[in-house]
Enzyme design. Sequence first.
Site, PDB file in Angstrom:
ATOM      1  N   ASP A  10      11.918  89.416  53.574  1.00  0.00           N
ATOM      2  CA  ASP A  10      11.989  88.054  53.050  1.00  0.00           C
ATOM      3  C   ASP A  10      11.018  87.932  51.881  1.00  0.00           C
ATOM      4  OD1 ASP A  10      12.782  85.286  52.959  1.00  0.00           O
ATOM      5  OD2 ASP A  10      10.861  84.764  53.861  1.00  0.00           O
ATOM      6  N   SER A  11      11.170  86.849  51.135  1.00  0.00           N
ATOM      7  CA  SER A  11      10.261  86.587  50.023  1.00  0.00           C
ATOM      8  C   SER A  11       8.894  86.126  50.520  1.00  0.00           C
ATOM      9  CB  SER A  11      10.856  85.514  49.102  1.00  0.00           C
ATOM     10  OG  SER A  11      11.041  84.308  49.826  1.00  0.00           O
ATOM     11  N   TYR A  42      11.209  83.425  45.442  1.00  0.00           N
ATOM     12  CA  TYR A  42      12.174  84.208  44.664  1.00  0.00           C
ATOM     13  C   TYR A  42      13.161  83.302  43.925  1.00  0.00           C
ATOM     14  CZ  TYR A  42      11.093  88.883  46.641  1.00  0.00           C
ATOM     15  OH  TYR A  42      10.510  90.074  46.983  1.00  0.00           O
ATOM     16  N   GLY A  43      13.405  82.127  44.465  1.00  0.00           N
ATOM     17  CA  GLY A  43      14.481  81.262  43.973  1.00  0.00           C
ATOM     18  C   GLY A  43      14.521  80.997  42.483  1.00  0.00           C
ATOM     19  N   CYS A  73      16.529  86.357  54.078  1.00  0.00           N
ATOM     20  CA  CYS A  73      16.242  85.629  52.841  1.00  0.00           C
ATOM     21  C   CYS A  73      17.575  85.334  52.166  1.00  0.00           C
ATOM     22  CB  CYS A  73      15.361  86.485  51.929  1.00  0.00           C
ATOM     23  SG  CYS A  73      15.042  85.781  50.292  1.00  0.00           S
ATOM     24  N   ASN A  74      17.885  84.048  51.996  1.00  0.00           N
ATOM     25  CA  ASN A  74      19.163  83.677  51.394  1.00  0.00           C
ATOM     26  C   ASN A  74      19.253  84.085  49.934  1.00  0.00           C
ATOM     27  OD1 ASN A  74      20.929  81.518  53.196  1.00  0.00           O
ATOM     28  ND2 ASN A  74      18.781  81.569  53.775  1.00  0.00           N
ATOM     29  N   CYS A 183      18.022  78.443  53.294  1.00  0.00           N
ATOM     30  CA  CYS A 183      16.814  79.214  52.984  1.00  0.00           C
ATOM     31  C   CYS A 183      16.068  79.353  54.293  1.00  0.00           C
ATOM     32  CB  CYS A 183      15.949  78.481  51.947  1.00  0.00           C
ATOM     33  SG  CYS A 183      14.331  79.262  51.682  1.00  0.00           S
ATOM     34  N   THR A 184      15.642  80.559  54.622  1.00  0.00           N
ATOM     35  CA  THR A 184      15.026  80.765  55.938  1.00  0.00           C
ATOM     36  C   THR A 184      13.651  80.104  56.058  1.00  0.00           C
ATOM     37  OG1 THR A 184      14.225  82.950  55.208  1.00  0.00           O
ATOM     38  CG2 THR A 184      16.296  82.884  56.470  1.00  0.00           C
TER      39      THR A 184
END
Length: 264
Positions: A10-11, A42-43, A73-74, A183-184
């Site tokens: 994940d980020s 990250y988005g 992580c989406n 988003c997690t």
Amino acid sequence: MDNRPIGFLDSGVGGLTVVRELMRQLPHESIVYVGDSARAPYGPRPADQIREFTWELVNFLLTKNVKMIVFACNTATAVAWEEVKNALSIPVLGVILPGSSAAIKSTTSGKVGVIGTPMTIQSDIYRQKIQLLAPQIEVLSLACPKFVPIVESNETKSSVAKKIVYETLEPLVGKVDTLVLGCTHYPLLRPIIQNVMGSEVTLIDSGAECIRDISVLLNYFQINASREEKKADNLFFTTAGTDTFKEIANAWLEESIDVEHTDL
């Protein structure tokens, strides 16, 4: 039987929402988790950079001899999951399809909201997946760029968090009966999001929904961990300082964990 760990990337800390579900539903499986908090979120980043960072996380997990990788992580799923899945010989799961399927089952009005990072929303992947399976459903998407920084700084219970969530989600209030937390990180804001959207709106946790898929793949590839043998310790790594990560993880997972720093 395969006692190698399952890798999660994940980020930052958001993927812990997926790990919590795995620990509840598949407690005999061991985990290696890496969160790139030093470069979160990250988005807002360009796709090429997200792809590069994601591969660094993947390669780190491969050094830990994982039997499966879960994109918790989406944003990484939207940008790099397909490429990584096709390149590796082990199973690689993303969180978007399970979340989309759950939203379709949940809605009765045919109006679904999706909230996520700017890149996830820009990719339009949730709307595409949902309407591929159910073309009649209307999807309202909304980028929430301020949510991840709130979670990463462990400010989820602050008055500032409540104000930001209320102001951000206002365009969706009263317009959907189902809201995908795309988003997690967002389940860590769930009580505030639910309060803003109203109790009648069903919140879909895209990360938690993917545990069912993990279980199916473990069975299909016959790589379940043994229930008889003592499992290996769960390992957690972060690219930022370990203190905040550990504080969030201990509270969310409801157990004390050790966290190691990595520079990837």
